[in-house]
Design an enzyme around this catalytic site. Structure first.
Site, short mmCIF file in Angstrom:
data_model
loop_
_atom_site.label_atom_id
_atom_site.label_comp_id
_atom_site.label_asym_id
_atom_site.label_seq_id
_atom_site.Cartn_x
_atom_site.Cartn_y
_atom_site.Cartn_z
CB VAL A 206 22.62 75.36 24.99
CG1 VAL A 206 23.10 74.13 24.24
CG2 VAL A 206 23.83 76.08 25.60
CD GLU A 224 11.17 69.14 29.64
OE1 GLU A 224 10.94 69.89 30.62
OE2 GLU A 224 10.28 68.55 29.03
CB CYS A 258 15.01 73.70 35.86
SG CYS A 258 14.13 72.17 36.23
P1 NAD Z 1 23.47 74.77 29.21
O1 NAD Z 1 22.40 75.04 28.24
O2 NAD Z 1 24.46 75.84 29.47
O3 NAD Z 1 24.30 73.48 28.78
C1 NAD Z 1 23.70 72.23 28.46
C2 NAD Z 1 24.68 71.42 27.64
O4 NAD Z 1 24.75 71.95 26.35
C3 NAD Z 1 26.12 71.45 28.16
O5 NAD Z 1 26.33 70.37 29.02
C4 NAD Z 1 26.98 71.39 26.91
O6 NAD Z 1 27.42 70.09 26.67
C5 NAD Z 1 26.04 71.80 25.82
N1 NAD Z 1 26.47 73.07 25.24
C6 NAD Z 1 26.80 74.21 25.89
N2 NAD Z 1 27.15 75.19 25.01
C7 NAD Z 1 27.00 74.65 23.78
C8 NAD Z 1 27.22 75.13 22.46
N3 NAD Z 1 27.62 76.40 22.23
N4 NAD Z 1 26.99 74.29 21.43
C9 NAD Z 1 26.57 73.04 21.64
N5 NAD Z 1 26.36 72.52 22.88
C10 NAD Z 1 26.59 73.30 23.92
O7 NAD Z 1 22.69 74.35 30.53
P2 NAD Z 1 23.24 73.93 31.95
O8 NAD Z 1 24.16 74.98 32.47
O9 NAD Z 1 23.75 72.53 31.90
O10 NAD Z 1 21.88 73.92 32.80
C11 NAD Z 1 21.32 75.07 33.32
C12 NAD Z 1 20.01 75.41 32.67
O11 NAD Z 1 19.22 74.25 32.50
C13 NAD Z 1 19.15 76.35 33.51
O12 NAD Z 1 18.58 77.34 32.69
C14 NAD Z 1 18.06 75.44 34.07
O13 NAD Z 1 16.87 76.10 34.40
C15 NAD Z 1 17.89 74.47 32.96
N6 NAD Z 1 17.34 73.20 33.43
C16 NAD Z 1 16.09 72.84 33.02
C17 NAD Z 1 15.53 71.65 33.49
C18 NAD Z 1 14.16 71.22 33.05
O14 NAD Z 1 13.83 70.07 33.26
N7 NAD Z 1 13.34 72.09 32.49
C19 NAD Z 1 16.25 70.83 34.35
C20 NAD Z 1 17.53 71.22 34.72
C21 NAD Z 1 18.07 72.40 34.25
#
Ligand code: NAD
Length: 489
Positions: A206, A224, A258
């Site tokens: 994403v 992030e 994460c």
């Molecule tokens: P994700 O990328 O799947 O989703 C994040 C958000 O993006 C969703 O809530 C949704 O609203 C939106 N989204 C999803 N698909 C989309 C699309 N096709 N088009 C537009 N928007 C879309 O992430 P997640 O499942 O919420 O989180 C998990 C990931 O986040 C893991 O890889 C984890 O390591 C990472 N993470 C990183 C940190 C950091 O601070 N670096 C912290 C927490 C989580």
């Protein structure tokens, strides 16, 4: 016969259209009201009050979304965000002050300043795993820098998302912070709007979508992301203490962190002792039946549960392994990988072509593979064989080994003899490198990320020293100017 009127169903208050929410945040920014230091301080107080005055509601939402215990919610979500706000309040006056810049000899007399200015309207998109921290911690920096914000909480933590949507208008009645709830369609619509910066926490997949959308408006992004954060366990001195820290870092929030340790490398002879120490640590932390523990979390949804169970293919479970789809429970699980994950010599140990599923993708759940490798140098090769991770954890008492990992690998951060805790140090930038993200925030680094450091140069009209670089050039003057310019001072 009388017919009674059907009762009018009570519909939830309709959310404002997405474009209106963004326009409100833009109008508030354009009014200039969020720029003065006093206004930024007021915003931070409002954000802190939103948390402290609603702690039970936040704890209940986190329990509902992730079975996160109130104690864990305090440590990893509410407390750490309040600490960030307090740290920012303590230092903001100094961080926001213009700094003097150097003026080279050739341009004297003159005065240069670096003036931090807000960027404008910042979109904060968060993940579901720490739905308070990764939403409100960046928001603290966004507001401290004098911006306005639109929040997009994760739809996969619906109780927290609804709570934030309900509270924000109460604590920010001036429209400086707006909330857009929803999933992919709402996010897609939101990303068509123009923002001055986007900070996104989530997956690389994403992240790419966000960056593509941002490119349309030349909007800068902070991404992030995640990845497979490796661990190296060196000497077995302190193995029990190391295993306890490792188990805590890995299985907190049921591994959905994460910066959770993703896989552990150690030499083959240390594997049995490490497995024993991890088993004991898990029992110490969550008892003999973690399912019954109030302190042990659940997997966020069935989709993630099924993915995690699939990761148990091809590995040997040496601790835990129990799972229950109805409850979205996966026990703290330690697995070993046959042959250290090397199907054949040419195959990478970690990455999309690895021999077993658990080493092919970020685990993001309570499964910890132990991968035996021949030496620390071999571990360095494994790490460098794939994407740069978000964090690297090294347990060793050898300064040489520490240096080896610090100097020969690249990751968002390195932590020695602990894991996870660097996230709670507001004085350190938090962010990834390469595939684990771009940009960083926390404390002073948030101010830097969410501000533009504007150079302001004042060159008095008299004496008019600029004549020296303007035609017609007098030979003597030109020589002097050339010497001054090349001096580098
Ligand atoms: P994700 O990328 O799947 O989703 C994040 C958000 O993006 C969703 O809530 C949704 O609203 C939106 N989204 C999803 N698909 C989309 C699309 N096709 N088009 C537009 N928007 C879309 O992430 P997640 O499942 O919420 O989180 C998990 C990931 O986040 C893991 O890889 C984890 O390591 C990472 N993470 C990183 C940190 C950091 O601070 N670096 C912290 C927490 C989580």
């Amino acid at each position: 016969m009388t017919t009674s009127m059907p009762a009018t169903p009570r519909l939830p208050k309709a959310a404002a259209p997405i474009s209106r929410t963004v326009a409100d945040a833009r109008a508030r920014y354009d009014s200039g009201a969020t720029r003065p230091l006093a206004a930024r301080v007021r915003s931070l107080h409002a954000l802190r009050a939103m948390l402290t005055e609603n702690e039970p509601a936040f704890e209940a939402a986190l329990w509902s979304d992730l079975h996160k215990s109130p104690a864990e919610a305090q440590v990893t979500e509410i407390g750490v965000t309040i600490a960030e706000i307090n740290h920012t309040l303590r230092h903001l006056r100094r961080w926001a002050r213009p700094r003097r810049g150097p003026v080279p000899l050739a341009l004297l007399p003159g005065r240069a300043r670096l003036v931090p200015e807000p960027l404008g309207v910042v979109l904060v998109m968060s993940a579901w795993n720490y739905p308070v921290q990764v939403l409100l911690n960046p928001l603290a920096g966004v507001l401290a820098a004098g911006n306005t914000a639109v929040l997009k909480p994760s739809e996969l933590a619906p109780a927290t998302s609804a709570l934030v949507a309900r509270l924000v208008p109460r604590y920010f009645p001036d429209g400086a912070v707006g909330v857009v709830e929803g999933g992919v369609p709402e996010t897609t619509e939101l990303l068509r709007e123009h923002f001055d910066h986007i900070v996104f926490t989530g997956s690389g997949t994403v992240g790419r979508i966000v960056m593509r959308a941002a490119a349309e408006n030349l909007t800068p992004v902070t991404l992030e992301l995640g990845g497979k954060s490796p661990v190296w366990i060196d000497d077995d001195a302190g193995l029990r203490a190391a295993a306890r820290r490792l188990a805590w870092a890995k299985f907190t929030n049921a591994g959905q962190t994460c910066v959770a340790p993703d896989y552990v490398m150690t030499t083959p002879d240390r594997v049995p002792a490490l497995v024993d120490a991890l088993r004991d640590a898990i029992e110490d932390l969550w008892g003999t039946d973690p399912r019954a523990s109030e302190r042990y979390g659940r997997i966020v949804n069935e989709r993630q549960f099924d993915r995690l169970v699939g990761l148990l293919d091809g590995v040997e479970v040496v601790a835990g392994g129990e799972h229950d789809r109805g409850e979205r429970y996966v026990a703290p699980t330690v697995v070993t990988v046959p042959g250290g994950g090397r199907g054949d010599a040419a195959r990478p140990v970690v990455g999309p072509d690895a021999a077993v599923p658990v080493l092919r993708e970020e685990i993001f759940g309570p499964i910890l593979p132990i991968v035996p490798v021949a030496s620390a140098e071999e571990a360095v090769r494994v790490i460098n064989g794939w994407d740069k991770p978000l964090a690297l954890y090294v347990f060793t008492s050898s300064a040489r080994t520490r240096r080896l990992f610090e100097q020969r690998t690249s990751s968002g951060a390195v932590v020695h003899d602990a894991a996870l805790v660097h996230v709670a140090v507001p004085g350190l930038p938090f962010g990834g490198v390469g595939a684990s993200g771009m940009g960083a925030y926390h404390g002073a680094y948030s101010l830097r990320t969410f501000s533009h450091l504007k150079p302001v140069l004042s060159k008095p009209l008299r004496p008019d020293t600029l004549r020296l670089v303007q035609p017609p050039f007098a030979e003597r003057g030109l020589r002097l100017t050339r010497a001054l310019m090349r001096s580098g001072r």
